[in-house]
Structures are given as structure tokens and as C-alpha cells.
Scaffold this motif. Structure first.
Motif, mmCIF file in Angstrom:
data_model
loop_
_atom_site.group_PDB
_atom_site.id
_atom_site.type_symbol
_atom_site.label_atom_id
_atom_site.label_comp_id
_atom_site.label_asym_id
_atom_site.label_seq_id
_atom_site.Cartn_x
_atom_site.Cartn_y
_atom_site.Cartn_z
ATOM 1 N N GLN A 32 -6.456 1.654 7.481
ATOM 2 C CA GLN A 32 -7.326 2.266 6.814
ATOM 3 C C GLN A 32 -7.425 3.968 7.211
ATOM 4 O O GLN A 32 -7.333 4.952 6.501
ATOM 5 N N MET A 45 0.775 -1.103 -0.008
ATOM 6 C CA MET A 45 0.063 -0.121 0.311
ATOM 7 C C MET A 45 0.827 1.158 -0.021
ATOM 8 O O MET A 45 0.418 2.448 -0.527
ATOM 9 N N CYS A 53 -6.379 -3.584 10.658
ATOM 10 C CA CYS A 53 -6.759 -3.113 9.235
ATOM 11 C C CYS A 53 -7.419 -1.993 9.489
ATOM 12 O O CYS A 53 -7.110 -0.975 8.345
ATOM 13 N N MET A 82 -4.314 5.805 6.157
ATOM 14 C CA MET A 82 -4.494 6.148 4.519
ATOM 15 C C MET A 82 -5.284 7.141 4.652
ATOM 16 O O MET A 82 -5.341 8.274 3.892
ATOM 17 N N ASN A 87 -5.826 0.185 -2.469
ATOM 18 C CA ASN A 87 -5.477 0.012 -1.286
ATOM 19 C C ASN A 87 -6.681 -0.440 -0.228
ATOM 20 O O ASN A 87 -6.620 -1.082 0.491
ATOM 21 N N THR A 88 -7.865 0.386 -0.428
ATOM 22 C CA THR A 88 -8.901 0.047 0.463
ATOM 23 C C THR A 88 -9.316 -1.097 0.192
ATOM 24 O O THR A 88 -9.972 -1.986 1.231
ATOM 25 N N LEU A 95 -7.767 -3.638 -1.104
ATOM 26 C CA LEU A 95 -6.848 -4.672 -0.434
ATOM 27 C C LEU A 95 -7.261 -4.918 1.007
ATOM 28 O O LEU A 95 -7.276 -6.115 1.211
ATOM 29 N N LEU A 96 -7.153 -3.843 1.750
ATOM 30 C CA LEU A 96 -7.700 -3.933 3.000
ATOM 31 C C LEU A 96 -9.048 -4.541 3.468
ATOM 32 O O LEU A 96 -9.154 -5.204 4.456
#
Lengths: 321, 321
Positions: free
Chosen positions: A145, A82, A141, A148, B101-102, B104-105
Motif C-alpha cells: 500500500q 495491481m 500488505c 502505491m 488496488n486498495t 484488493l489489499l
């Protein structure tokens, strides 16, 4: 009861094997690779130490310790994807070495392998251990998030940053200690105290991490001073400065993000000092460290059994890098 | 005992809720989104049917069914990322809608949530269920890795393709049936028969999938005829052709991959027919279907209880899309 170094070696001796079959070589080589870049194994040691507070550590401790270490490495692989990070502990990241898709899958298969070890825990302790592990996994997780999400926000409140840091880095330390307590046969109250010990210690550690990045001695940390400042990262210090620096200093911070002046680090550090972010961070670290210690104090076992965990806490706080 | 439609509705009624908390909204909205693109829920129904072979289905069945469905959706999210797929069941994929990325998470957190449901299974059946689930999860990752490995290989043997397909698509069907049997209280032999029933049925289904892509009626399949041929995919048909077509036909296949002629589908289908790949595939499908049925025959419960699973097998084989 054993000290950090002993337990770390004891774990390593057993953990330092190939954890995956040979076939589907591409996938499992990638997964094994990150394990060969050895970390400090703090979380496995926490499992052992919490277990040893209540009873001698046996196979359950190894299986739980391997599980949290595999989970930690799974999260590193996916975080590095990521973040598009080229290096991890000075070595190529998994996606750099094996490609994006294999790294993604290697993370997935390592997550499954973490559960494989976890499910070897004795039936008496399995349901509780797995419940803690599941909750922790989801929270990690969530933390990633939030991290990010925050990148795209102009400002982040102290409470939100604290929550993110807690989820991203502290709950796994906390969960490792709690699972260790569970398999040591601890009661619910003691399990909770160990969880809170780990959570608050993790926060104190992160405050210190942010502090050292700005005010640490580069010769000792081995990192460029002000790396977070150069990367425009939101840290405890920056969040404090945003709230307590003068309007002029805040405007200057905005400008530095846009213009990246050559003396950016120096100028930002001066703003930090002017609004006493450095003193505040030191106090904040102490505050969470003291909360952590209070929870360790409250664990209902004899004081002598707590020596190793007290030492671990000091060790984590005394580091200069 | 209930038929496919009933069980599918029964599952859906309970499953069609938000499975995630509201906070860390970005992450959990992305995870919930793929669940709203409803699939056929074949795997959850398999859990219920296998359970009902031996005993009435209760909460364990729902928790196991939700677990395999969440795992399936986790694997879809990550597969779509790896394949850079823009659409899933006609809707935007998770990474298209929420970013790489979101997505993947969201996959990661769905994997953890699958374990959360799984760990609610009664203590009697939990260790065995989780062992099957762990093994299956790792195998699905292996299958996806093999599939990616094969893309970069000029040719793939029948045995290797069969292994990949088994891991990538059949073992989850097999594992769902096996877990269903476990929570129904079945003995080890019956569990194994249900596993083999699902595995072989899954292979038969995949052979048919490859066959229909080439020789199916586009009006019925709703897909472009020869989609696999246009994408140069290695399928059961192509692998057979590579082995049994004449050297000239093989050279033509090589050329088509390079030049993509306008009549590529038509020409390749002719090569398939010339080496009787179509007949062979039909026989191959029958072969695996019959092995599957033999295992269902061998399950030691009264014939009347098997009616729904026999019907499910027919249903999966009779489809034209």
C-alpha cells in the motif's frame, strides 16, 4: 547443516507437486501455474537454515517453508494484478493467462493454503509461528500500500522509503528466518537476532537492487540499464539525489520526468554521480549488511553452525543481477 | 443461553472498534470502512449459539466470531471487485470508495486479520478450529469461482448449482457453527451435526432467496421483483424451468435472454408457474430445512439448550426479505 543448493533441491523435491485439488479446475490451475514458474526459493531455504542452526530440520520445516513460499506467490499474484504486469519471470502473469477475477481468487485460495501448511506445524511451535506469520502478512500488505501511495507523491523521504522497502520485501525474509528458529526450538533472543539478520539483509539486498539497476552491467543483470530511471521510480538513489543534488540538478530531474529526453538515463546517472549517490548507496548497503552480520554473530550457537547462513548472505550480496 | 438479538448486541459491543492500526491509513481505513456498514452478524451469532449449546461462551467465542465476520467481509470486498458492484447494503463498495488496488489489499489484510483473531483461540481448540476455518476459506473461493464459471455456461445442472451455492454461501454458516461447537468442547459427532445443520439451513435460505426474488412481495423484500430474471441469473427456479418446461417455453426463455422484452419478468414467471417451479422450490426449501432440523435434533444435548438455535432457524426462514 546443508548449503543453499542442497536445501533448495530438498525443498523443491517435496514442493514440486500439485498443491490443490483437481475440482474447481479453473481456480486451482491458475494457482498451480505460478508455482510452476519456479523462483529461487530463498525464503523456504531461510526457514530450513534457521531451523538447522538449532536442530535437524523435520516436517515442521517443510510445512513452514511451503507456507512462506505459498504466501510469497500469493503476494506476487495480487501485486501483478495491481501493477497490471504482463510478465513474471519471463512468463505470462496469472491474470494475463487466466483473467483478472480468477487470478484474484487464485491468490486468495493460495493465501488460505499457506495457512493450511502453517497449521500443520507441531502444537508446541504453532502459536508462535502463526503469530509471526500473521504479523508478517499484514506488514507485506502495508508495504504494498505504501508503495502505491508513494507513486502519487512528488517526493518521498529516505525514512519513508526505507520503511516501505522493509515492509514490502524484507519482513518476509526476516519472518521466514524467525519461524525457522522457532521450529528449531530457539529461544526468544535467538529468534529476534535471526529476524533482524533477515530484515537488514533484505534492506541491503534492496539497496543493491536499486544500485545495480542504475550502475550494474546490463550484460550481467540481463535488464535494461536504468529501467527504474525510465519508469520514474523512486529508488534509494533517486531519493538521495532529490535531497543532495543541487537545485539546478533537481529542476533537471523534474524536467526529465515531464519530457522524457532520449538521453534521460545518461543524464540522471550523471546527476547521481555528481551528488555521490553511487558511493552513498554502496556505503548504505555495507551498513545494513554489517548490521545483519552483527545479528548473526550474536546468535548463541557455535560458529561452525552459522557457516551456511554466512554463505547465503555473501551469495545474496555478491550477485550482479 | 441467549437469543439472537442479545448475542448480536453482545458481539457488536465488542466488535464495534477499529480493528486495525492507524498507520498505513489508506489501507486500514478501507478495511475498517466495510465493517462500519453493519450486517446482520449472523455468522458470529452462530459461533456463540453453537458454543452455548455445550458451555458458556468466553473469549474464544469472541475471537472465533470476529474471525468469521472478518473473513465474511474480506470475501465481500473481493466479490464486489469481481462483480464490479457499485453498492453494498446501500453504501458505496470499498473499491468504489478507495479504488481497486486498495480494496484488493484491504481484503487481503482483512483475511490476515481474521487469522489473527482465530489464532487467539485457546491452544486446546486452535488446531481443530483452524483446520475447519482453512477448509471453509478454500471452499468459499471455490464457490465464487464456480459462480463465475457458470455465468459463461448456457445451462447449469441442479447438482452443480447446489454445489456452487453450498460452497459460496452455506459452508461459512456451517463452519461458524462447527467452530462454535469445537470451542464449546463438543465431541466430533456433535460438531458434525452442527456443521450439517448450518449447511442445510444455508441451502434452504438460498432456495428461499431465489424464490422471494421471483415471487416475493416487492414492498416487503425492498427489491425489484424479478431482479434475477432481468439479470439472466441462473437460480434454483430457472434451473428447474430449464429442465421441466416445455421445449416451446425453453425456446421462449432463450429468446428473452436475447431480446429483453418489456414484459420479460411477467412472461418468465408464467413459465415458472406452468412448470410448477414455485411449488417445487417451496418443497425444496422445506426439504433442506427439515434435514437441517434433523441434525439439530440429533445433537446430544438437552432439548432446552437447543431453543435459541431452533428460533434462529425459524427466523431465517420466516423472513420475507
Amino acid at each position: 547443516m546443508h548449503a543453499y543448493k542442497e536445501l533448495s533441491l530438498q525443498f523443491e523435491e517435496r514442493f514440486n507437486v500439485r498443491h490443490f485439488p483437481d475440482h474447481t479446475k479453473t481456480l486451482y490451475d491458475a494457482a498451480q501455474y505460478i508455482l510452476s514458474i519456479r523462483g529461487k526459493r530463498i525464503r523456504p531455504v531461510c526457514v530450513y537454515m534457521a531451523n538447522e542452526l538449532f536442530a535437524p530440520a523435520a516436517d515442521d520445516a517443510y510445512n513452514a517453508a511451503a507456507s512462506v513460499e505459498l504466501f510469497h506467490n500469493f503476494s506476487l499474484i495480487h501485486d501483478d494484478i495491481m501493477d497490471k504486469a504482463p510478465l513474471r519471470r519471463g512468463m505470462e502473469t496469472v491474470h494475463e493467462k487466466y483473467g483478472h477475477n480468477t487470478a484474484l481468487l487464485a491468490g486468495d485460495v493460495m493465501f488460505a493454503t499457506a495457512y493450511e501448511y502453517l497449521s500443520k506445524i507441531s502444537a508446541t511451535y504453532l502459536p508462535r509461528s502463526i503469530a509471526i506469520f500473521n504479523k508478517t502478512a499484514k506488514e507485506v500488505c502495508e508495504g504494498q500500500q505504501l508503495d502505491m501511495d508513494f507513486e502519487n507523491m512528488p517526493q518521498v523521504s529516505f525514512d519513508d522509503y526505507l520503511k516501505m522497502i522493509t515492509l514490502k520485501t524484507s519482513v518476509l525474509l526476516a519472518g521466514s528466518l524467525q519461524i525457522g528458529a522457532v521450529i528449531g526450538g530457539a529461544g526468544f533472543g535467538n529468534q529476534e537476532h535471526l529476524y533482524e539478520f533477515g530484515k537488514n539483509l533484505g534492506i541491503a539486498f534492496q539497496v543493491q537492487d536499486d544500485y545495480l539497476d542504475a550502475f550494474g552491467d546490463a550484460a550481467k543483470t540481463g535488464k535494461q540499464q536504468g529501467g527504474d530511471i525510465l519508469a520514474n521510480k523512486k529508488t534509494f538513489l533517486m531519493i538521495h539525489a532529490r535531497e543532495f543534488a543541487t537545485p539546478a540538478a533537481n529542476a533537471a530531474l523534474d524536467e526529465f520526468i515531464q519530457t522524457n529526453p532520449a538521453n534521460k538515463v545518461e543524464m540522471v546517472l550523471q546527476i547521481f554521480r555528481d551528488c555521490k549517490a553511487d558511493e552513498w548507496a554502496t556505503e548504505l548497503k555495507e551498513k545494513y549488511y554489517n548490521i545483519a552480520i552483527k545479528h548473526l554473530d550474536d546468535v548463541a550457537v557455535s560458529e561452525t553452525r552459522k557457516a551456511e547462513l554466512r554463505q547465503l548472505a555473501v551469495l545474496l550480496m555478491e550477485r550482479e543481477k
